[in-house]
Design an enzyme around this catalytic site. Sequence first.
Site, PDB file in Angstrom:
ATOM      1  N   SER A   1       0.828  -1.197   0.000  1.00 44.92           N
ATOM      2  CA  SER A   1       0.000   0.000   0.000  1.00 44.92           C
ATOM      3  C   SER A   1       0.866   1.252   0.000  1.00 44.92           C
ATOM      4  O   SER A   1       1.959   1.284   0.572  1.00 44.92           O
ATOM      5  CB  SER A   1      -0.912   0.005   1.228  1.00 44.92           C
ATOM      6  OG  SER A   1      -1.799  -1.093   1.198  1.00 44.92           O
TER       7      SER A   1
ATOM      8  N   SER B   1     -11.667   0.702  -5.186  1.00 41.56           N
ATOM      9  CA  SER B   1     -11.325   0.853  -3.772  1.00 41.56           C
ATOM     10  C   SER B   1     -12.602   0.793  -2.941  1.00 41.56           C
ATOM     11  O   SER B   1     -13.631   1.351  -3.332  1.00 41.56           O
ATOM     12  CB  SER B   1     -10.595   2.172  -3.522  1.00 41.56           C
ATOM     13  OG  SER B   1      -9.397   2.249  -4.274  1.00 41.56           O
TER      14      SER B   1
END
Length: 361
Positions: free
Chosen positions: A61, A169
């Site tokens: 991430s 997302s």
Amino acid sequence: MLFSLVSTLAVALSLLLGSQALNIIVNNDDGFGSANIREFYRLLRAAGHDAWIVAPVVDNSGQGGRSSYSTSPTLLSPSEYNLVPAGSPAIGTDPNDSHIWYYNGTPAACTFVALDYVVPRYTNWTHVDLLVAGPNFGDNLGPFLYTLSGTLGATYAAVGRNIPAIGFSAGNGGQRSFTNVTNITASGYPDPATIAAQLSVNLVNQLAANTPPGKPLLPLGYGLNVNYPYITSFTNSSCVAPPFIQTRLTGGADIDTAVFNATSRLFTYGNIVADGVNACINGDCSLPGETNVVSAGCQGSVSVFTVDYDAPISGATNAVRKSLQPLVSYANGTGNGTVLSRRSPALPRPQRANRVQGLPL
């Protein structure tokens, strides 16, 4: 049960819209063993698509578009969730599925490894129809997170390589393994990972249904940024079927501030809504910002982006260019928006800045 009707309709919609079977690369920044990517992969294949995962071996991430490759041919430590032991090759497949590949690299690097290694060597594809990334654990809303997110980095890396791509997302944060996905939650609805995956499949199928056979799903240089609200199915049914809303990246978006802790003498980040990151310069300024849409309730956002960062032809751009003269002159452009040549064939290709190679794993 209500869920039975909802799931039946979702599957029917998926099959109805999935008129084209697509060759799809599935990537993310949370890692190849995360719940969201595995559910997305499973449902894409159930809808008839030839989906292959090529994703980081561990959580990556926040890598943005950084393309970093392993400096070791083997893993120096186990993969996430101990799915692959230390000492295994830096690139390989899940022990139980040869269509699921991991690589010890950043999300953008995994996109390139998929295109230049996995697809030509191990699939029978003649082309890639689509790359999808995610759904990420946590939303990626606005231009700042667009540049910061590994999910979006994997996406715009593909767009730059002529591949239509969509970054997904989800508002539900918290890393977890695909082995922890629950078929039916206490509310009677599927796991949030399954719901986010089904929503994503529906959007892919909608795009495919409206694209003539043999034509690209998106124009050259275009991609999509898709964000979902927090799915509540673990506890209740208040947000289990969010509709999609057409949005733009700017509008209500955050950017970081540096917050100093006088006790620890360390910095951390804070969020601020700044005018610069929300300036509407290109596109349809009448569209709502994706941040505002997702924050307003149970609805998802779909923003169209391009990889062309050039300033548009406008009075503001002309004023900036005029202020640079006479130090900066026009060469291959006429100065009125007409481009004569992108690069002289006599000039050598510019060299890239030095980049850090390799990951700690």
